[in-house]
Structure formats: structure tokens, C-alpha cells
Design a protein around this motif. Sequence first.
Motif, PDB file in Angstrom:
ATOM      1  N   ARG A   1       0.808  -1.226   0.000  1.00  0.00           N
ATOM      2  CA  ARG A   1       0.000   0.000   0.000  1.00  0.00           C
ATOM      3  C   ARG A   1       0.840   1.276   0.000  1.00  0.00           C
ATOM      4  N   VAL A   2       2.133   1.122  -0.118  1.00  0.00           N
ATOM      5  CA  VAL A   2       3.008   2.288  -0.217  1.00  0.00           C
ATOM      6  C   VAL A   2       2.925   2.865  -1.622  1.00  0.00           C
ATOM      7  N   THR A   3       2.666   4.164  -1.704  1.00  0.00           N
ATOM      8  CA  THR A   3       2.601   4.856  -2.990  1.00  0.00           C
ATOM      9  C   THR A   3       3.492   6.099  -2.929  1.00  0.00           C
ATOM     10  N   SER A   4       3.469   6.865  -3.982  1.00  0.00           N
ATOM     11  CA  SER A   4       4.239   8.108  -4.002  1.00  0.00           C
ATOM     12  C   SER A   4       3.699   9.117  -2.993  1.00  0.00           C
ATOM     13  N   LYS A   5       2.460   8.882  -2.514  1.00  0.00           N
ATOM     14  CA  LYS A   5       1.854   9.794  -1.541  1.00  0.00           C
ATOM     15  C   LYS A   5       2.167   9.403  -0.096  1.00  0.00           C
ATOM     16  N   THR A   6       2.731   8.212   0.102  1.00  0.00           N
ATOM     17  CA  THR A   6       2.994   7.733   1.453  1.00  0.00           C
ATOM     18  C   THR A   6       4.110   8.530   2.104  1.00  0.00           C
ATOM     19  N   LYS A   7       3.834   9.060   3.289  1.00  0.00           N
ATOM     20  CA  LYS A   7       4.837   9.835   4.015  1.00  0.00           C
ATOM     21  C   LYS A   7       5.145   9.245   5.393  1.00  0.00           C
ATOM     22  N   MET A   8       4.271   8.353   5.878  1.00  0.00           N
ATOM     23  CA  MET A   8       4.465   7.829   7.235  1.00  0.00           C
ATOM     24  C   MET A   8       3.817   6.461   7.379  1.00  0.00           C
ATOM     25  N   VAL A   9       4.429   5.611   8.205  1.00  0.00           N
ATOM     26  CA  VAL A   9       3.857   4.312   8.562  1.00  0.00           C
ATOM     27  C   VAL A   9       3.872   4.205  10.082  1.00  0.00           C
ATOM     28  N   PHE A  10       2.707   3.929  10.670  1.00  0.00           N
ATOM     29  CA  PHE A  10       2.596   3.706  12.110  1.00  0.00           C
ATOM     30  C   PHE A  10       2.569   2.200  12.371  1.00  0.00           C
ATOM     31  N   LEU A  11       3.437   1.745  13.258  1.00  0.00           N
ATOM     32  CA  LEU A  11       3.483   0.324  13.597  1.00  0.00           C
ATOM     33  C   LEU A  11       3.475   0.166  15.114  1.00  0.00           C
ATOM     34  N   ALA A  12       2.371  -0.340  15.656  1.00  0.00           N
ATOM     35  CA  ALA A  12       2.298  -0.643  17.086  1.00  0.00           C
ATOM     36  C   ALA A  12       2.849  -2.048  17.283  1.00  0.00           C
ATOM     37  N   ASN A  13       3.894  -2.172  18.085  1.00  0.00           N
ATOM     38  CA  ASN A  13       4.545  -3.468  18.276  1.00  0.00           C
ATOM     39  C   ASN A  13       5.044  -3.571  19.714  1.00  0.00           C
ATOM     40  N   PRO A  14       4.290  -4.296  20.598  1.00  0.00           N
ATOM     41  CA  PRO A  14       3.078  -5.072  20.342  1.00  0.00           C
ATOM     42  C   PRO A  14       1.889  -4.175  19.986  1.00  0.00           C
ATOM     43  N   ASN A  15       0.888  -4.798  19.387  1.00  0.00           N
ATOM     44  CA  ASN A  15      -0.279  -4.048  18.951  1.00  0.00           C
ATOM     45  C   ASN A  15      -1.375  -4.069  20.014  1.00  0.00           C
ATOM     46  N   ASN A  16      -2.078  -2.968  20.097  1.00  0.00           N
ATOM     47  CA  ASN A  16      -3.259  -2.851  20.948  1.00  0.00           C
ATOM     48  C   ASN A  16      -4.458  -2.621  20.023  1.00  0.00           C
ATOM     49  N   PRO A  17      -5.520  -3.421  20.086  1.00  0.00           N
ATOM     50  CA  PRO A  17      -5.933  -4.279  21.198  1.00  0.00           C
ATOM     51  C   PRO A  17      -5.662  -5.773  21.025  1.00  0.00           C
ATOM     52  N   THR A  18      -4.907  -6.186  20.020  1.00  0.00           N
ATOM     53  CA  THR A  18      -4.758  -7.615  19.749  1.00  0.00           C
ATOM     54  C   THR A  18      -3.726  -8.292  20.633  1.00  0.00           C
ATOM     55  N   GLY A  19      -2.690  -7.551  21.062  1.00  0.00           N
ATOM     56  CA  GLY A  19      -1.647  -8.139  21.898  1.00  0.00           C
ATOM     57  C   GLY A  19      -0.573  -8.871  21.123  1.00  0.00           C
ATOM     58  N   THR A  20      -0.685  -8.882  19.789  1.00  0.00           N
ATOM     59  CA  THR A  20       0.287  -9.596  18.968  1.00  0.00           C
ATOM     60  C   THR A  20       1.481  -8.711  18.640  1.00  0.00           C
ATOM     61  N   TYR A  21       2.554  -9.331  18.126  1.00  0.00           N
ATOM     62  CA  TYR A  21       3.746  -8.581  17.762  1.00  0.00           C
ATOM     63  C   TYR A  21       4.384  -9.212  16.541  1.00  0.00           C
TER      64      TYR A  21
END
Length: 380
Positions: A161-181
Motif C-alpha cells: 500500500r506504499v505509494t508516491s503519496k505515502t509519508k508515514m507508517v505507524f506500527l504498534a509493536n506489540p499491537n493494541n488491542p490484539t496483543g500480537t507482535y
Amino acid sequence: MNDMTIAVTEVDQTAVQSRPQPKQGVLDIAPYVPGKSKGSHGKTLHKLSSNETPLGFSDAVSAAIEGVAKSLELYPDGGATELRAAIGDVYGLNPDRIICGAGSDEILSMLANTYLDEGDEAIYSEHGFLVYEIAIRAAGATPVVAPEKDFTTDVDAILERVTSKTKMVFLANPNNPTGTYIPFEEVKRLHQTLPPHVLLVLDAAYGEYVRRNDYESGIELAATADNVVMTRTFSKIYGLANLRLGWGFGPAHVIDAMNRIRGPFNVSGVAIAAGTAAVRDRSFVTASVEHNEKWLPWVTSELEKLGLTVTPSVGNFVLVHFPDVDGKRATDADAYLLERGCVLRLVGNYGLPNAIRMTIGSEEANRTVVAHLKDFLAQA
């Protein structure tokens, strides 16, 4: 529609047009709704809705707060110098590359406001922290959601999903609310594949709880890359949620840019003192981790014995999935628990309409919730 309805509608529209209007996109933002804090009849017995620690906070924090309480008429240190020095000392980081804020939420919003503009895009995973979308839209940019696999971040889905318009990626690690990493190797693969102008934001709010050999919070990448920032919070393992305190670490040029829009006194003196004491009390952190290491597997196992599905978690909470059966759905369970003074978190706003997130609480709280859910499923 009758004449009266038409007349009222026309008046309403005229009134709206004659008053200040928020910028485009603001009214499209769904307000963040925190977890409930009270059960039925206004009584709270066991609040497990906000991933707060059941251990309270360090004794050293109380002493630190008492010292600051004598000078509340004075402005705090606008640069949070003492706190940044303490964080740098504990984690081995350059304090000049640390920025503090009113919770990691403010750090995330500052990043979006600093680097996103109208026409830009920012990516986050399907069940990612709700603040990401709010921050992205508030900055005038467009949020892009990447599907997950088994409630876990899918690096390939993000990269697709990265395009020429992409400026930022947010990555929760571990993730909330799933608890996975995802393992650090996957984080590095994501970073290596992203264009160098895209800022990768690693949200490690629950990083202190993780005890996996293949996990890393992001300090290493943030220390060596020009386009990586790691954020942390004092709200979870340190037990300072009420004070609203978080921090970020990244390249000097990113921190410099953020400081240019940061409020001059965005962190209170009480929070600075408390955070400084808390981050240096490593024994308290150890005790919190040990409590979680004991009760996280216990809660998971006991809920699975009841026939419920629990997403494997490395945080201080579990995501519990309920049967799609009348009387046994998540909303039914939530209502049942609320009547008995147990406050958990429905996560329908995260795209998980038939699941509940449960914080790992005290021994009494954990056992009480499991007992009530056993009775709930039996009677349903």
C-alpha cells in the motif's frame, strides 16, 4: 418531509454557514472513546478496561511528587531536561534525541502534524491504535489501512500500500488491542523496503512487557536510521496514566522539527518529577513484568478452558473472542460483567465487534472475571 421540516433545515444550514467551520476532514474523525471506568450502579470493583497496571506506581514517585507540590505556582522546565536525562541514562540514549509529551498520544500527533500534509498518505494496520487515524486526519492527510493476518501486522500488506503519496507508517509493536507482535527481523525488513523519505513510527507502548528473544522495541533502528522514531509511554508499566506522560526517540533532525511545534510547557512539573523517579526504579518494572508473566498465561489458559478463543498476547492484556450465538456474544458478556462490577473493553470500534479486551489485573480481579464468565457461558 413537511413544510416545517424544510424551514427548520434551511435555518440550520444558514446558522452553520454563519459560524466558524473546522478545516476539511475534522468532522469526519470519530472521537476517541476510552474504556468505561464504572460498572452498573456507579460501582467499580474491578476495572480492566484500560490496560492499567494493578501494581499502582513506584514509592519513589510519591516522594518526587511531594517535592514538586510545594512550587505549583512555577512553570515547569519546558525542555523536561531532568526527565530526558534520566531516560537517556537508563536506556543508554542521547537525551538531545529524546522528546517528551503528554502521553505518547501527543508524540504521535506531533509527528503527524510535523510531517503530514493535505494529499499525503499514512499507513497503519487493520486493528491498529485508534489514535493513528485521528492524528492522520487531523493533519489533513489520508489514512490507509493494511489488512492483518491472524490479528497480526502483515508487513507485505503494508508495503503493497506504499505509494508516491505515502509519508508515514505507524506500527504498534506489540499491537493494541490484539496483543500480537512481529519479530524485529520483520520490522527491519519493513524499514529496509520503505522509501527513505517515509517516516516509520514504532509505537512500543507495551514494549516493557515483552519477553521474546526475537523482539526489539525499535531503539536500535531509531538510533541508526534517519527515518525511524520510537515512542514509549509511562501510562502502562510505570502506572502513571493519570499524569499523561510519554516520550519519543529518533534522529536529531526529526526531534528538532518536532520541538518547533511542541507546546512550550507541554509536560507538567509533576509529570517530569514522577517520570524521572519511575524510570529509575527498575525493581518496580521487574515486579510488574513478573506479575504479568504469572497471570497472562493463567488468564489465557482459564478462558480457553471455558471454550473461548484468546488471541496470543505479549502485552498486559488479552483479546477474547466470543461465540456468534444469541446470548453469548461479546456485548452480552460485557453487560453481564458490568452488572457484577467487572469493567472490560468492548472493541467494536477496532473492527472487532464480537471480542472483548481484558487487562491483566490483580489476582482477585483475574479470578473474579474468569468465574463470572464461567457462570455467564453456563447460563447462556
